[in-house]
Design a protein around this motif. Structure first.
Motif, PDB file in Angstrom:
ATOM      1  N   GLN A 117       5.945   3.486   0.246  1.00 38.65           N
ATOM      2  CA  GLN A 117       5.252   2.202   0.111  1.00 38.65           C
ATOM      3  C   GLN A 117       5.695   1.267   1.212  1.00 38.65           C
ATOM      4  OE1 GLN A 117       5.621   0.484  -3.824  1.00 38.65           O
ATOM      5  NE2 GLN A 117       3.471   0.994  -4.096  1.00 38.65           N
ATOM      6  N   THR A 118       4.739   0.500   1.687  1.00 38.67           N
ATOM      7  CA  THR A 118       5.020  -0.500   2.703  1.00 38.67           C
ATOM      8  C   THR A 118       4.046  -1.656   2.519  1.00 38.67           C
ATOM      9  OG1 THR A 118       5.354  -0.881   5.069  1.00 38.67           O
ATOM     10  CG2 THR A 118       3.468   0.485   4.442  1.00 38.67           C
ATOM     11  N   ILE A 133       0.860  -1.184   0.000  1.00 40.00           N
ATOM     12  CA  ILE A 133       0.000   0.000   0.000  1.00 40.00           C
ATOM     13  C   ILE A 133       0.897   1.235   0.000  1.00 40.00           C
ATOM     14  CG2 ILE A 133      -1.888  -1.124   1.244  1.00 40.00           C
ATOM     15  CD1 ILE A 133      -1.013   0.626   3.698  1.00 40.00           C
ATOM     16  N   THR A 134       0.315   2.394  -0.273  1.00 39.13           N
ATOM     17  CA  THR A 134       1.037   3.655  -0.198  1.00 39.13           C
ATOM     18  C   THR A 134       0.556   4.409   1.029  1.00 39.13           C
ATOM     19  OG1 THR A 134       1.180   3.733  -2.595  1.00 39.13           O
ATOM     20  CG2 THR A 134       1.562   5.800  -1.417  1.00 39.13           C
ATOM     21  N   VAL A 135       1.490   4.903   1.839  1.00 37.42           N
ATOM     22  CA  VAL A 135       1.146   5.693   3.017  1.00 37.42           C
ATOM     23  C   VAL A 135       1.472   7.144   2.711  1.00 37.42           C
ATOM     24  CG1 VAL A 135       1.613   6.081   5.464  1.00 37.42           C
ATOM     25  CG2 VAL A 135       1.648   3.757   4.539  1.00 37.42           C
ATOM     26  N   GLU A 136       0.474   8.039   2.875  1.00 31.06           N
ATOM     27  CA  GLU A 136       0.684   9.462   2.630  1.00 31.06           C
ATOM     28  C   GLU A 136       0.692  10.191   3.961  1.00 31.06           C
ATOM     29  OE1 GLU A 136      -1.156  13.227   0.146  1.00 31.06           O
ATOM     30  OE2 GLU A 136      -1.914  11.211  -0.227  1.00 31.06           O
ATOM     31  N   MET A 137       1.823  10.853   4.251  1.00 28.13           N
ATOM     32  CA  MET A 137       1.995  11.589   5.496  1.00 28.13           C
ATOM     33  C   MET A 137       1.221  12.912   5.414  1.00 28.13           C
ATOM     34  SD  MET A 137       4.215   9.590   7.046  1.00 28.13           S
ATOM     35  CE  MET A 137       5.578  10.197   7.991  1.00 28.13           C
ATOM     36  N   THR A 138       1.133  13.632   6.527  1.00 25.22           N
ATOM     37  CA  THR A 138       0.391  14.882   6.557  1.00 25.22           C
ATOM     38  C   THR A 138       1.052  15.970   5.715  1.00 25.22           C
ATOM     39  OG1 THR A 138       1.542  15.521   8.577  1.00 25.22           O
ATOM     40  CG2 THR A 138      -0.615  14.475   8.824  1.00 25.22           C
TER      41      THR A 138
END
Length: 76
Positions: free
Chosen positions: A23-24, A12-17
């Protein structure tokens, strides 16, 4: 390991603030989904140090010092 007893583990892709992405692998959502974070290490006071201040609301520190100020830990 039994088939079907564990969730699917995928990328999945994690989008920070602040808009940065990485990707993790996770069990969240489906392959290719994006997880948008509301709180992350770049903004949360627990990681940034925050504006931590000792507030003496109602004279609690003064009251503590008056009550326990003479105590020492050790030999005199």
């Amino acid at each position: 390991m039994k088939n079907g007893s564990h969730p699917d583990y995928h990328f999945i892709t994690v989008e920070m603030t602040d808009g940065t992405k990485f990707q993790t692998r996770s069990t969240y959502g489906k392959e290719g989904d994006t997880l948008h974070l509301d709180i992350d290490p770049t903004v949360h006071p627990a990681w940034t140090g925050g504006n931590a201040r000792v507030l003496d609301s109602g004279g609690q520190v003064a009251r503590f010092n008056k009550r326990f100020g003479g105590l020492t830990l050790g030999k005199k």
